[in-house]
Design an enzyme around this catalytic site. Structure first.
Site, PDB file in Angstrom:
ATOM      1  CB  SER A  55      19.330 -36.328 110.275  1.00 31.88           C
ATOM      2  OG  SER A  55      19.877 -37.193 111.251  1.00 31.88           O
ATOM      3  CG  ASP A 186      21.313 -34.585 112.869  1.00 32.86           C
ATOM      4  OD1 ASP A 186      20.577 -33.997 112.060  1.00 32.86           O
ATOM      5  OD2 ASP A 186      21.120 -35.749 113.246  1.00 32.86           O
TER       6      ASP A 186
END
Length: 350
Positions: A55, A186
């Site tokens: 991320s 993500d």
């Protein structure tokens, strides 16, 4: 490129830098690394054979691979956060819209990422990288990797900005990223702490003995949150605000325990700042606070880095010749700095 001798130093040591996800809070990680460089007069990236991040940690990892110094990354990331997470998007009257649509505009994130990473491809990285994501179509792990092994023939052609979009497309915050035919979100949904990903890559791809792998793991602030007893018997309404931070914390803590068990306490070092719960969110963190916490964390990290990591110099990573030729895009254009195309290898393993 692929042998343990080529990947590790003469003593056989292999060092991994693992960067947690955390949205806006990842500015803390960038500042920790920047202060470490300033204190010790070093390039942090030079000490690591592999960098992995998830991320926002993946964005920092990509920026390091692009050759940016942590101080540059911190400055750019602070600007990125202000642009991508405007306070106006968090006004109370916008909440109904969040029930049916992502909270933030992915196109704004893309433009911000392109401002940092430019047109670089993953194959342009000067460091070996592994960036986790999750494929929602096939419900499977998706790892983007630089071409540091002969079988990694696909991902090098993907723009770094696309990889960054995929690893940071947090559900409810951004729409899923469409990359190379995949629907990706993500990587924090399964590997918010990528330490185990890095250890696995060292052992499985490079044949490094587990005892020779050392990991420096930088978190994005550990918030000590109070979980009310009502959650014990609560439903969707009770858990709505707590579920995401709880899952991210649990993922990171679980990976931390596994990584420390695998590498051993002397070969695994994690640095973070413990702060009260509820102060910061993925989309809302005061830059001045993060800078201050990073100053303290980096002061504590400096002697540990010097003792455990500073003596190692990672061998220079040079992508293979076949990964230094970028193909034309679908419109038939190519970057000005790229040589003619080679045979298409899109059906080869990544």
């Amino acid at each position: 490129m692929t042998s343990p001798v080529a990947a590790a130093d003469s003593a056989g040591r292999f060092q991994v830098l693992a960067l947690d996800g955390g949205g806006a809070k990842a500015l803390f990680s960038a500042h920790v690394l920047a202060r470490l460089e300033a204190d010790l007069g070093i390039r942090v990236a030079d000490a690591f054979d592999l960098i992995t991040g998830t991320s926002a940690g993946g964005i920092i990892a990509l920026a390091l691979g692009a050759g940016l110094r942590p101080a540059e990354i911190a400055a750019q990331y602070e600007s990125l956060v202000a642009t991508v997470f405007p306070r106006s998007r968090r006004r109370w009257w916008r909440f109904p819209g969040r029930l049916t649509h992502p909270a933030y505009d992915a196109s704004v994130l893309r433009r911000a990422l392109e401002g940092v990473l430019g047109t670089r491809l993953l194959g342009d990285s000067c460091k070996r990288l592994v960036i986790p994501s999750w494929d929602v179509q096939t419900a499977s792990v998706h790892l983007f990797k630089t071409p540091h092994h002969d079988r990694l023939r696909r991902d090098w052609k993907i723009p770094m900005a696309d990889v960054a979009m995929a690893t940071s497309a947090a559900p409810t915050y951004f729409a899923a990223a469409q990359v190379d035919g995949h629907r990706l979100i993500d990587g924090g949904v399964w590997a918010n702490n990528a330490s185990v990903v890095g250890i696995t890559e060292a052992v499985s791809m490079f044949g490094i003995p587990l005892a020779a792998v050392a990991v420096l793991n930088i978190g994005t602030m550990d918030q000590v949150a109070h979980r009310a007893r009502r959650l014990d018997t609560g439903g969707l309404a009770a858990w709505a605000r707590s579920a995401v931070p709880l899952v991210l914390t649990a993922s990171s803590r679980g990976a931390q325990g596994i990584a420390e068990h695998l590498a051993g306490p002397h070969n695994y070092s994690r640095f973070d700042a413990i702060v009260p719960g509820g102060l910061y969110a993925l989309d809302d963190a005061n830059p001045a606070d993060l800078t201050a916490y990073a100053a303290t964390a980096s002061r504590n990290l400096s002697p540990v880095f010097t003792a455990r990591f500073a003596a190692h110099r990672a061998p220079v990573y040079t992508p293979p010749a076949w990964a230094r030729k970028a193909p034309a895009d679908p419109a038939g254009t190519r970057r000005a700095d790229q040589p003619p195309d080679q045979e298409n290898t899109t059906d080869a393993p990544r």
